[in-house]
Scaffold this motif. Structure first.
Motif, PDB file in Angstrom:
ATOM      1  N   UNK A   1       0.857  -1.192   0.000  1.00  0.00           N
ATOM      2  CA  UNK A   1       0.000   0.000   0.000  1.00  0.00           C
ATOM      3  C   UNK A   1       0.888   1.236   0.000  1.00  0.00           C
ATOM      4  N   UNK A   2       0.672   2.142  -0.962  1.00  0.00           N
ATOM      5  CA  UNK A   2       1.449   3.373  -1.086  1.00  0.00           C
ATOM      6  C   UNK A   2       0.595   4.560  -0.651  1.00  0.00           C
ATOM      7  N   UNK A   3       1.174   5.457   0.132  1.00  0.00           N
ATOM      8  CA  UNK A   3       0.478   6.683   0.523  1.00  0.00           C
ATOM      9  C   UNK A   3       0.486   7.665  -0.649  1.00  0.00           C
ATOM     10  N   UNK A   4      -0.674   8.216  -0.959  1.00  0.00           N
ATOM     11  CA  UNK A   4      -0.759   9.209  -2.033  1.00  0.00           C
ATOM     12  C   UNK A   4      -1.217  10.572  -1.522  1.00  0.00           C
ATOM     13  N   UNK A   5      -1.726  10.605  -0.293  1.00  0.00           N
ATOM     14  CA  UNK A   5      -2.173  11.890   0.233  1.00  0.00           C
ATOM     15  C   UNK A   5      -2.248  11.816   1.755  1.00  0.00           C
ATOM     16  N   UNK A   6      -1.812  12.881   2.424  1.00  0.00           N
ATOM     17  CA  UNK A   6      -1.942  13.022   3.879  1.00  0.00           C
ATOM     18  C   UNK A   6      -2.547  14.385   4.190  1.00  0.00           C
ATOM     19  N   UNK A   7      -3.402  14.426   5.163  1.00  0.00           N
ATOM     20  CA  UNK A   7      -3.900  15.707   5.682  1.00  0.00           C
ATOM     21  C   UNK A   7      -3.599  15.722   7.177  1.00  0.00           C
ATOM     22  N   UNK A   8      -2.760  16.673   7.591  1.00  0.00           N
ATOM     23  CA  UNK A   8      -2.269  16.706   8.975  1.00  0.00           C
ATOM     24  C   UNK A   8      -2.795  17.948   9.683  1.00  0.00           C
ATOM     25  N   UNK A   9      -3.233  17.772  10.928  1.00  0.00           N
ATOM     26  CA  UNK A   9      -3.588  18.903  11.794  1.00  0.00           C
ATOM     27  C   UNK A   9      -2.780  18.770  13.089  1.00  0.00           C
ATOM     28  N   UNK A  10      -2.157  19.868  13.500  1.00  0.00           N
ATOM     29  CA  UNK A  10      -1.328  19.877  14.700  1.00  0.00           C
ATOM     30  C   UNK A  10      -2.067  20.613  15.818  1.00  0.00           C
ATOM     31  N   UNK A  11      -2.079  19.989  17.002  1.00  0.00           N
ATOM     32  CA  UNK A  11      -2.813  20.579  18.124  1.00  0.00           C
ATOM     33  C   UNK A  11      -1.952  20.872  19.346  1.00  0.00           C
ATOM     34  N   UNK A  12      -0.882  20.096  19.550  1.00  0.00           N
ATOM     35  CA  UNK A  12      -0.121  20.267  20.793  1.00  0.00           C
ATOM     36  C   UNK A  12       1.336  19.890  20.579  1.00  0.00           C
ATOM     37  N   UNK A  13       2.192  20.511  21.391  1.00  0.00           N
ATOM     38  CA  UNK A  13       3.610  20.157  21.374  1.00  0.00           C
ATOM     39  C   UNK A  13       3.815  18.761  21.940  1.00  0.00           C
ATOM     40  N   UNK A  14       4.833  18.088  21.439  1.00  0.00           N
ATOM     41  CA  UNK A  14       5.278  16.808  21.985  1.00  0.00           C
ATOM     42  C   UNK A  14       6.769  16.918  22.216  1.00  0.00           C
ATOM     43  N   UNK A  15       7.227  16.489  23.400  1.00  0.00           N
ATOM     44  CA  UNK A  15       8.618  16.677  23.794  1.00  0.00           C
ATOM     45  C   UNK A  15       9.360  15.342  23.852  1.00  0.00           C
ATOM     46  N   UNK A  16      10.702  15.425  23.894  1.00  0.00           N
ATOM     47  CA  UNK A  16      11.518  14.220  24.080  1.00  0.00           C
ATOM     48  C   UNK A  16      11.066  13.492  25.345  1.00  0.00           C
ATOM     49  N   UNK A  17      10.956  12.185  25.232  1.00  0.00           N
ATOM     50  CA  UNK A  17      10.595  11.369  26.390  1.00  0.00           C
ATOM     51  C   UNK A  17       9.108  11.207  26.597  1.00  0.00           C
ATOM     52  N   UNK A  18       8.274  12.013  25.894  1.00  0.00           N
ATOM     53  CA  UNK A  18       6.820  11.844  26.027  1.00  0.00           C
ATOM     54  C   UNK A  18       6.391  10.509  25.434  1.00  0.00           C
ATOM     55  N   UNK A  19       5.381   9.921  26.014  1.00  0.00           N
ATOM     56  CA  UNK A  19       4.820   8.692  25.470  1.00  0.00           C
ATOM     57  C   UNK A  19       3.632   9.047  24.577  1.00  0.00           C
ATOM     58  N   UNK A  20       3.669   8.577  23.337  1.00  0.00           N
ATOM     59  CA  UNK A  20       2.622   8.894  22.380  1.00  0.00           C
ATOM     60  C   UNK A  20       1.910   7.617  21.932  1.00  0.00           C
ATOM     61  N   UNK A  21       0.624   7.760  21.644  1.00  0.00           N
ATOM     62  CA  UNK A  21      -0.161   6.654  21.106  1.00  0.00           C
ATOM     63  C   UNK A  21      -0.931   7.149  19.885  1.00  0.00           C
TER      64      UNK A  21
END
Length: 480
Positions: free
Chosen positions: A384-404
């Motif tokens: 599966x190849x990506x042909x389009x992304x739509x990104x929205x940014x809401x908050x900062x993420x720092x080194x060491x933060x755990x993301x899901x």
């Protein structure tokens, strides 16, 4: 079953062992009479929490529980692994083993962090000598994978095999030493380099900083990813090691080194080394230097992991054992759970915008594997190849933060697959990404429908996810 390790001695090495086991899901019991022991171990654990999970692209197991004890029996009863890291005094170690073996499980493994004593020396007064082995790590124990594992002629090979399996399960690389020898293997190399360094300083040839530069700007980088013999194999060119030895072997007879001698550590020499070392480190505290070291090691080891080389290969293999199993695909699912590594930040000190997309890409890769787009499938059929992304940014993420990242399948029709991701950091929405993918034949490199089984599965998933409603912000891709 709860896995429990007893840590006898909570200094630099013992604290590192505690952090390594704890972050790999083991319960830890620490015994150290020093009044500052708990504070020392907690500080070590804080550094480990910032560094060890950053090596991995998956979440580590849930932390175990850590407790501090005042008696040997409370610390070791029921423990499967007992790690001794007390000062290098043979009488102290032997006395401790007698007390430990009076109350510990006879099937437990007792490992010593000793850098110099042999197993036979440690076992001298033991009730069950076969239970004690050398398990010599390297600082910081929570990051560096190597542990030298040494038994004696009294050691059951089956116990060594158990030790190898156990240490491997917490991400370490056990090196089984074939014969007992003082200082084992690695420290014998370090001793040789240390002797030469002392002579170079005493004779006024180089300062501490210049010697460190010779290592970290030159052969140290080569050793870190190829070791000694493979480095010299390359130095021999196409003819390899035989040519290297024939070319440089005669130099071994020249009086270049003073390996059999050591300069007298007079007050004058000690002062010279200490003053140069203080000047070299500038205004950085020990804690700041440790943080710098851990960040550098994590970044280098992650680079090696991407190439499957040296310590990075150990990480790769261990990470496979931590890979999450496929959940219920018929509901929006967590496809990413990891810590932000040191190399994901930009000049503003937070996660670079491109890394948000990388996080979603990792989430996408895991979901695609779960629907059958495995490495074997990609090698022989399609992807599966990506042909389009739509990104929205809401908050900062720092080194060491755990993301899901939680993945919601919006649409699965023919060649097209639409996915929507919610990236959260410590429970707060950090970004969303809507992704449009096209199925491609890896033989023709052209778009084509996926196999019927994969198409049917993704269609069922999309229908099931529709019952959860359209995620807020979805619907931005595929508009033409």
């Amino acid at each position: 079953m709860t896995k429990t390790a007893a840590i006898l001695g909570g200094g630099v090495i013992g604290g590192g062992w505690a952090a390594r086991f704890l972050l790999m899901g083991w319960d830890i019991r620490v015994l150290d009479p020093a009044p500052q022991a708990e504070e020392t171990v907690q500080a070590m654990l804080d550094r480990a929490r910032a560094a060890l999970p950053a090596l991995y692209d998956v979440a580590l197991p849930d932390e175990g529980n850590m407790s501090f004890h005042e008696t040997i029996s409370a610390a070791v009863e029921g423990a499967q692994w007992i790690q001794e890291s007390v000062p290098e005094r043979l009488d102290l170690k032997r006395k401790l083993y007698q007390q430990v073996q009076a109350v510990c499980d006879p099937g437990a493994i007792i490992g010593s962090s000793t850098s110099g004593f042999t197993p036979s020396e440690l076992q001298g007064c033991a009730t069950r000598p076969e239970q004690i082995v050398v398990a010599h790590p390297f600082n910081p124990v929570y990051l560096l994978p190597l542990v030298e594992l040494v038994g004696s002629d009294k050691t059951d090979p089956a116990l060594i095999d158990r030790a190898v399996a156990l240490l491997t399960s917490v991400g370490m690389k056990p090196l089984k030493i074939r014969k007992e020898m003082p200082a084992h293997v690695a420290d014998r190399f370090l001793e040789a380099v240390w002797r030469e360094a002392l002579w170079l300083i005493k004779d006024g040839v180089a300062t501490t900083e210049e010697i460190d530069d010779a290592i970290r700007m030159g052969f140290g980088l080569r050793w870190g990813q190829m070791g000694l013999f493979e480095t010299y194999r390359l130095a021999g060119g196409a003819a390899g090691m035989r040519h290297f030895i024939s070319q440089f072997g005669p130099a071994l007879e020249w009086p270049w080194t003073k390996l059999m001698d050591v300069p007298e550590l007079t007050d004058e020499l000690v002062d010279m080394i200490a003053e140069q070392s203080d000047a070299q480190s500038g205004d950085m505290s020990i804690a700041e230097l440790e943080s710098l070291r851990d960040g550098n090691l994590a970044a280098m080891m992650r680079s090696l992991k991407a190439r499957g080389a040296a310590a990075g290969k150990v990480l790769q293999e261990h990470e496979k054992t931590l890979e999450p199993e496929a959940p219920d695909l018929m509901a929006p699912m967590v496809t990413l759970d990891r810590q932000v590594p040191v190399d994901w930040v930009d000049g503003n000190g937070h996660m670079n915008e491109s890394r948000y997309v990388q996080a979603m890409s990792e989430a996408s890769d895991r979901f695609l594997r779960w629907i059958g787009c495995t490495p074997d499938y990609i090698a022989t059929q399609g992807s599966w190849f990506t042909v389009e992304n739509h990104v929205r940014y809401f908050a900062e993420v720092m080194i060491g933060d755990r993301i899901t990242a939680t993945t919601h399948v919006l649409e699965a029709k023919g060649k097209k697959l639409k996915l929507f991701y919610r990236l959260e950091c410590n429970g707060t929405l950090a970004a969303t990404v809507e992704q449009l993918l096209i199925h491609v034949s890896m033989q023709t490199r052209r778009a084509e429908n996926p196999p019927e089984e994969m198409a049917a599965l993704t269609a069922r998933i999309a229908a099931a996810h529709a019952a959860f409603g359209l995620p807020e912000g979805a619907g931005a891709t595929g508009r033409k």
